[in-house]
Design an enzyme around this catalytic site. Structure first.
Site, short mmCIF file in Angstrom:
data_model
loop_
_atom_site.label_atom_id
_atom_site.label_comp_id
_atom_site.label_asym_id
_atom_site.label_seq_id
_atom_site.Cartn_x
_atom_site.Cartn_y
_atom_site.Cartn_z
N LYS A 280 1.06 -1.61 -0.44
CA LYS A 280 -0.27 0.24 -0.25
C LYS A 280 0.78 0.65 0.20
O LYS A 280 1.58 0.97 0.62
CB LYS A 280 -0.65 0.24 0.93
CG LYS A 280 -1.95 0.41 1.11
CD LYS A 280 -2.74 0.62 2.82
CE LYS A 280 -4.49 1.08 2.74
NZ LYS A 280 -4.75 0.87 3.82
C1 E4P Z 1 -8.72 1.64 3.75
O1 E4P Z 1 -7.73 0.85 3.56
C2 E4P Z 1 -8.03 2.87 5.06
O2 E4P Z 1 -7.26 1.54 5.99
C3 E4P Z 1 -9.42 3.04 5.66
O3 E4P Z 1 -10.61 1.76 5.16
C4 E4P Z 1 -9.59 3.76 6.29
O4 E4P Z 1 -10.54 4.09 6.88
P1 E4P Z 1 -11.37 5.19 8.41
O5 E4P Z 1 -11.50 6.12 7.61
O6 E4P Z 1 -12.59 4.52 8.40
O7 E4P Z 1 -10.04 4.95 8.93
#
Ligand code: E4P
Length: 217
Positions: A83
């Site tokens: 990522k």
């Molecule tokens: C995606 O890969 C992120 O980890 C995640 O969906 C972030 O979500 P949040 O805004 O609830 O922290």
């Protein structure tokens, strides 16, 4: 539509994996912190639970260090998906890694133009953050819609991974728009199975069954 779970809690991942509904896992530095566990160790355990992509995020901000971190992370297991953030250095890293056949999830996407860049950099997944978009007075679902339109216009292979989903309506709307993947916390995925009339119906059947005095086993 593929279902990923957004957590580093391996007990939750095991529970969902047992339903057969889980196609992958996404983590981020905040979720790793929440787990209280060592990053490499927890990612390795998750990769052993699910066969699909497991996103592990680099923390460096410059391309060279991102590449070094990715090198370490991708050795954990074949299903690790690196990522990277949606920055110029992140896109550069995305291009270099996907050219070598590594899965890459480009994260922290908040505009359709950013998603266009990620697709051009060969991203395997683009992660637009729906909930955080909404939190800031924008329309998170409209963002998914715009990206779907653009990717379809040019037949990009990059999969739209709708992220930061907060409730079942987000999941439903993403499915209607045609997001390829959703990632949501375990509680939101479990909520999808719930309906008040299902519970009420079960109560009624259980009560009437008891009155028959019968058993199946
Ligand atoms: C995606 O890969 C992120 O980890 C995640 O969906 C972030 O979500 P949040 O805004 O609830 O922290």
């Amino acid at each position: 539509m593929k279902f990923f779970v957004d957590t580093a809690d391996t007990a939750d991942i095991r529970e969902l994996a047992a339903t057969g509904l889980l196609d992958g896992v996404t983590t981020n530095p905040t979720l790793i912190h929440k787990s209280g566990r060592k990053f490499m160790e927890v990612v390795e355990e998750i990769c052993g639970i699910v066969d699909g992509p497991v996103s592990a995020e680099v923390v460096a901000l410059d391309h060279e260090t991102m590449m070094k971190e990715a090198e370490i992370l991708r050795k954990i297991a074949d299903n690790v998906c690196i990522k990277v953030p949606l920055t110029i250095d992140g896109l550069k890293t995305c291009k270099a890694l996907t050219d070598e056949g590594t899965l890459v999830n480009v994260t922290l996407c908040f505009s359709a133009n950013q998603a266009l860049l990620a697709a051009k950099a060969g991203a395997s997944f683009i992660s637009p953050f729906v909930g955080r978009h909404d939190d800031n007075g924008f329309d998170g679902l409209k963002l998914i819609e715009d990206i779907r339109l653009i990717y379809d216009n040019y037949q990009f292979d990059t999969e739209i991974l709708a992220a930061s989903l907060r409730h079942p309506i987000h999941v439903l709307e993403c499915a209607k728009i045609g997001a390829d993947v959703i990632t949501a916390p375990p509680a939101v995925i479990k909520m999808l199975s719930k309906h008040v009339l299902t519970d009420k119906g079960l109560e009624g059947f259980a009560a009437d069954w008891a009155k028959t005095g019968q058993t199946i086993i």
